[in-house]
Write a protein that holds these residues in place. Structure first.
Motif, PDB file in Angstrom:
ATOM      1  N   LEU A  15      17.469   3.455  -2.046  1.00 35.97           N
ATOM      2  CA  LEU A  15      16.729   3.939  -0.934  1.00 35.97           C
ATOM      3  C   LEU A  15      15.918   5.043  -1.309  1.00 35.97           C
ATOM      4  O   LEU A  15      14.327   5.005  -0.501  1.00 35.97           O
ATOM      5  CB  LEU A  15      17.579   4.827   0.249  1.00 35.97           C
ATOM      6  N   LYS A  16      16.088   5.804  -2.469  1.00 28.98           N
ATOM      7  CA  LYS A  16      14.828   6.633  -3.464  1.00 28.98           C
ATOM      8  C   LYS A  16      14.183   5.641  -3.432  1.00 28.98           C
ATOM      9  O   LYS A  16      12.634   5.733  -3.322  1.00 28.98           O
ATOM     10  CB  LYS A  16      15.478   7.214  -4.474  1.00 28.98           C
ATOM     11  N   ALA A  18      12.962   3.424  -2.865  1.00 31.87           N
ATOM     12  CA  ALA A  18      12.192   2.363  -0.762  1.00 31.87           C
ATOM     13  C   ALA A  18      11.141   3.440  -0.650  1.00 31.87           C
ATOM     14  O   ALA A  18       9.768   2.813  -0.385  1.00 31.87           O
ATOM     15  CB  ALA A  18      12.992   1.373  -0.139  1.00 31.87           C
ATOM     16  N   ALA A  19      11.288   4.434  -0.884  1.00 25.33           N
ATOM     17  CA  ALA A  19      10.447   5.773  -0.304  1.00 25.33           C
ATOM     18  C   ALA A  19       9.695   6.129  -1.269  1.00 25.33           C
ATOM     19  O   ALA A  19       8.848   6.147  -0.804  1.00 25.33           O
ATOM     20  CB  ALA A  19      11.695   6.986   0.005  1.00 25.33           C
ATOM     21  N   SER A  20       9.990   6.024  -2.482  1.00 27.59           N
ATOM     22  CA  SER A  20       9.276   6.175  -3.590  1.00 27.59           C
ATOM     23  C   SER A  20       7.683   5.677  -2.760  1.00 27.59           C
ATOM     24  O   SER A  20       6.440   5.605  -2.899  1.00 27.59           O
ATOM     25  CB  SER A  20       9.244   5.785  -4.742  1.00 27.59           C
ATOM     26  N   LEU A  22       7.156   3.383  -0.565  1.00 32.21           N
ATOM     27  CA  LEU A  22       6.242   3.851   0.595  1.00 32.21           C
ATOM     28  C   LEU A  22       5.596   4.640   0.826  1.00 32.21           C
ATOM     29  O   LEU A  22       4.978   4.889   1.230  1.00 32.21           O
ATOM     30  CB  LEU A  22       7.472   4.510   1.811  1.00 32.21           C
ATOM     31  N   GLY A  23       5.979   5.792   0.381  1.00 29.77           N
ATOM     32  CA  GLY A  23       4.639   7.275  -0.399  1.00 29.77           C
ATOM     33  C   GLY A  23       3.531   7.182  -0.868  1.00 29.77           C
ATOM     34  O   GLY A  23       2.622   7.495  -0.354  1.00 29.77           O
TER      35      GLY A  23
END
Length: 62
Positions: A15-16, A18-20, A22-23
Motif C-alpha cells: 500500500l505504501k 502504491a501510494a508513493s 500514485l503521488g
C-alpha cells in the motif's frame, strides 16, 4: 498468527508503495496540466492579438 502478521505487513508495504507511485503520478499530471493551461493562455492571447492587428489593418485600409 505470525503468518497473518506477515501478510498484513506485506500488504501495508504494498500500500505504501502504491501510494508513493500514485503521488508521483499525480505530480506529473499536475505539472502537465499547469503547462497546458499556460500554453492555452499564450495561444488565446496570441489569437486575440492577431485578430486585433487584422482589425486595425482593415480599418487602416478602409
Amino acid at each position: 498468527m505470525n503468518k497473518t502478521l506477515a501478510t498484513l505487513t506485506t500488504a501495508g508495504s504494498e500500500l505504501k508503495s502504491a501510494a508513493s507511485t500514485l503521488g508521483s503520478s499525480l505530480s506529473v499530471v499536475q505539472t502537465r496540466q499547469d503547462c497546458s493551461k499556460q500554453l492555452i493562455n499564450v495561444l488565446q492571447n496570441g489569437a486575440a492579438n492577431l485578430t486585433q492587428a487584422y482589425s486595425n489593418q482593415e480599418a487602416a485600409n478602409s
